[in-house]
Design a protein around this motif. Structure first.
Motif: not given
Length: 293
Positions: A70-73, A35-37, A181-182, A149-155
């Motif tokens: 990390a959040h998506w995983i 997805r991300s790549a 991911c890789g 993890v999503a919270t940390l990313f958003s902040i």
């Protein structure tokens, strides 16, 4: 009205990503890698001018993108080991973690007791669900960590607001998610704890689901989101995002019959959580409205 319909369409797509993660029978790490790549490659190809940022900023964006990975995983892992409903409920605790962590990490953000109280209500509801659905305890725990993890990313992402174009942000963050991911796949194989599935390549049908996930759930949804930021307030968009668990749970029940696996306590806890995440932005708006007292 057209903009509001577009906004809810975006939130509906984000809720549908949990269903797509369930349909793709690869490991969570592999799903996020593809997805991300793919999203990063498409954005770099379509928007090459947005790649022109300083090296320190690019490194910071890539690092934050690794948090996205990390959040998506964790998100897709929760879907696979439990179900869509459990995953969406765990992710709904983001409001609690935001109320708790943002004032600690960002000094200019004032601590709001009302937010923390609502967050505690959500945590209590999640605990209620956990006690009644113990067979899904691992999936719920994974979803809760994913919410942190999503919270940390958003902040951290909030620190980039107004300093760099949003398209540049997502471009480099998607690349960072792919890098994470890789590295995770290579490292896990080296230590004897593989994160990949028995096969590496998706089936023909899974390529279709991945294409929808990349084009609709990532690239298209993001482009519409950026467009709406010019015409709708951040409050309006965040309020609509609170409906993502509703859409996710409903779609999970529609596609997989998740509702047949869950008891009455699950639905009682779900109603409490949904009420809390809907009330939170309304209370914040009331406090900021002159003369509201």
């Amino acid at each position: 009205m057209r903009d509001y319909l577009k906004l809810h369409f975006v939130v509906l797509i984000w809720g549908f990503t949990a269903v797509l993660g369930k349909l793709i029978e690869l490991s969570a790490t592999q799903v996020v890698l593809y997805r991300s790549a793919a999203a990063a490659a498409i954005l770099f190809a379509l928007l090459p001018r947005r790649a022109a940022v300083s090296k320190p900023l690019a490194v910071a964006l890539i690092a934050n993108g690794m948090l996205v990975g990390a959040h998506w995983i964790l998100f897709f892992l929760a879907v696979k080991v439990a179900n869509v409903s459990i995953c969406m409920i765990g992710m709904a605790t983001t409001s609690f973690w935001t109320a708790l962590l943002e004032p600690i990490l960002i000094r200019k953000v004032r601590f709001q007791w009302g937010n923390l109280l609502l967050g505690c209500v959500v945590i209590a509801a999640v605990y209620w669900i956990y006690r009644s659905e113990t067979r899904f305890h691992y999936g719920l725990l994974v979803a809760l960590v994913g919410a942190v993890v999503a919270t940390l990313f958003s902040i951290i992402n909030g620190l980039f607001a107004g300093k760099v174009h949003p398209q540049s942000v997502v471009m480099y963050e998607m690349a960072g998610a792919g890098v994470f991911c890789g590295l995770a796949l290579v490292t896990a194989d080296a230590v004897g704890f593989p994160l990949d599935s028995d096969r590496y390549w998706p089936t023909a049908l899974e390529w279709l689901w991945l294409a929808i996930l990349v084009l609709a759930g990532t690239v298209l949804a993001y482009q519409i989101y950026v467009e709406l930021l010019d015409r709708l307030s951040v409050f309006t968009i965040n309020f609509a995002n609170n409906l993502e668990p509703v859409y996710g749970i409903s779609l999970g029940a529609l596609f997989f019959g998740d509702h047949e696996l869950l008891g009455s306590r699950f639905y009682a806890g779900t109603l409490v959580i949904l009420a809390a995440v809907i009330v939170q932005p309304w209370l914040m708006k009331t406090k900021r409205t002159p003369g509201a007292e």
